[in-house]
Design an enzyme around this catalytic site. Structure first.
Site, mmCIF file in Angstrom:
data_model
loop_
_atom_site.group_PDB
_atom_site.id
_atom_site.type_symbol
_atom_site.label_atom_id
_atom_site.label_comp_id
_atom_site.label_asym_id
_atom_site.label_seq_id
_atom_site.Cartn_x
_atom_site.Cartn_y
_atom_site.Cartn_z
ATOM 1 N N ASP A 10 -2.986 0.062 -5.793
ATOM 2 C CA ASP A 10 -3.337 0.243 -6.966
ATOM 3 C C ASP A 10 -2.940 1.392 -7.682
ATOM 4 O O ASP A 10 -2.380 2.730 -7.214
ATOM 5 C CB ASP A 10 -5.039 0.287 -7.240
ATOM 6 C CG ASP A 10 -5.080 0.672 -8.524
ATOM 7 O OD1 ASP A 10 -5.083 -0.561 -9.473
ATOM 8 O OD2 ASP A 10 -6.142 1.016 -8.481
ATOM 9 N N ASP A 12 -4.511 3.141 -11.481
ATOM 10 C CA ASP A 12 -5.639 3.732 -11.908
ATOM 11 C C ASP A 12 -6.996 4.033 -10.713
ATOM 12 O O ASP A 12 -6.815 3.278 -10.168
ATOM 13 C CB ASP A 12 -6.344 3.127 -13.262
ATOM 14 C CG ASP A 12 -5.451 3.562 -14.439
ATOM 15 O OD1 ASP A 12 -4.850 4.517 -14.617
ATOM 16 O OD2 ASP A 12 -5.625 3.221 -15.426
#
Length: 289
Positions: A10, A12
């Site tokens: 991922d 953020d």
């Protein structure tokens, strides 16, 4: 390099702080990791936002790169496919959904509202109660407020009850200020269709709880999930998993005994030399030294 192992990240909260650039330390570690195993990124944002965080050539810096949960897919820097929510839902359904979101936001009583409450992306619709134009300070404050008052949780429940079954939609909360709306099955597990034949997939994400936008892929039977709390946490796990043996194999520097006249004379004090040598020993055991 072991091409049967993939580390999939991922963005953020995992590789970079929300809406911030990844640090040089993180980018260096990812380059070193790519020399050992396959690497990939899967994020909910569009390619432009991911480039702002990971660099303009980021889709070439990983073996696999997936923007918008994999609806915009790259392998070795070359595009694989692109899928559109507009074609799936149709203009009338999109208009009904957006109108409802704007009416709901207009009635919300929250401390701050800015602009860009609904952002249309290729594979999803992103909804932000505060508005994506808020400052970083306002973003941080809303995250704290939302954890206490459940603004996004209540908003998602409203939309799920009204549109979930009717339009076959799924909702996931990610980042600090927004949530994503997309057809069922178009979460981050969408990217797994491009990863057939890879035996071991490690996924790293921060929103891994039910309702978070990493939950489905984190808990998927094809992945080994790693829940992280920050980019620093991600780096620590990577070093433990993929660089531990390399660091252990490096020799430890033995310090010589102090001279008989320790602390005398005009040269460099012996304690200072000890500190310097100890620092060098620590540095030599870091990955990539």
């Amino acid at each position: 390099r072991n091409t049967n192992v993939l580390c999939l990240f991922d963005v953020d909260g995992t590789l970079a702080k929300s809406m911030n650039k990844a640090t040089p330390e993180m980018l260096t570690l990812l380059r070193q990791l790519r020399g050992k195993v396959l690497t990939g990124v899967v994020g909910g944002s569009n390619l432009g936002k991911q480039q702002a965080q990971l660099g303009s050539s980021c889709q070439k810096d990983f073996d696999f790169f997936f923007a918008e949960n994999g609806l915009c897919a790259f392998k070795d820097g070359e595009p694989l496919a692109s899928t559109s929510i507009k074609d799936y839902l149709g203009e009338q359904n999109i208009k009904e959904l957006v109108n409802h979101c704007l009416k709901y936001i207009a009635a919300l009583n929250i401390p701050v509202k800015r602009g860009t409450f609904v952002e249309f992306r290729n594979g999803m619709i992103n909804v932000s109660p505060i508005g994506r134009n808020c400052s970083q300070e306002e973003r941080d404050a809303f995250e704290v407020y939302d954890k206490k008052h459940g603004v996004r949780d209540k908003f998602v429940k409203e939309l799920r009850d009204k549109f979930g079954t009717k339009l076959g939609l799924q909702f996931s909360i990610g980042g600090q200020i927004s949530f994503d709306v997309f057809p069922k099955g178009w979460d981050k597990t969408f990217c797994l269709r491009y990863l057939e034949g890879i035996g071991e997939i490690h996924f790293f994400g921060d929103k891994t709880m039910p309702g978070g936008n990493d939950y489905e892929i984190y808990s998927h039977p094809r992945t080994i999930g790693h829940a992280v709390t920050s980019p620093e946490h991600t780096m620590r796990i990577l070093r433990e998993l993929f660089f531990k043996e390399e660091a252990a194999a490096r020799p430890v520097v033995a310090l010589p005994p102090p001279p008989p006249n320790e602390g005398q004379g005009t040269g460099t004090p012996w304690p200072a030399i000890v500190v310097l040598l100890a620092a060098c020993a620590v540095l030599m055991q870091q990955p990539g030294f």
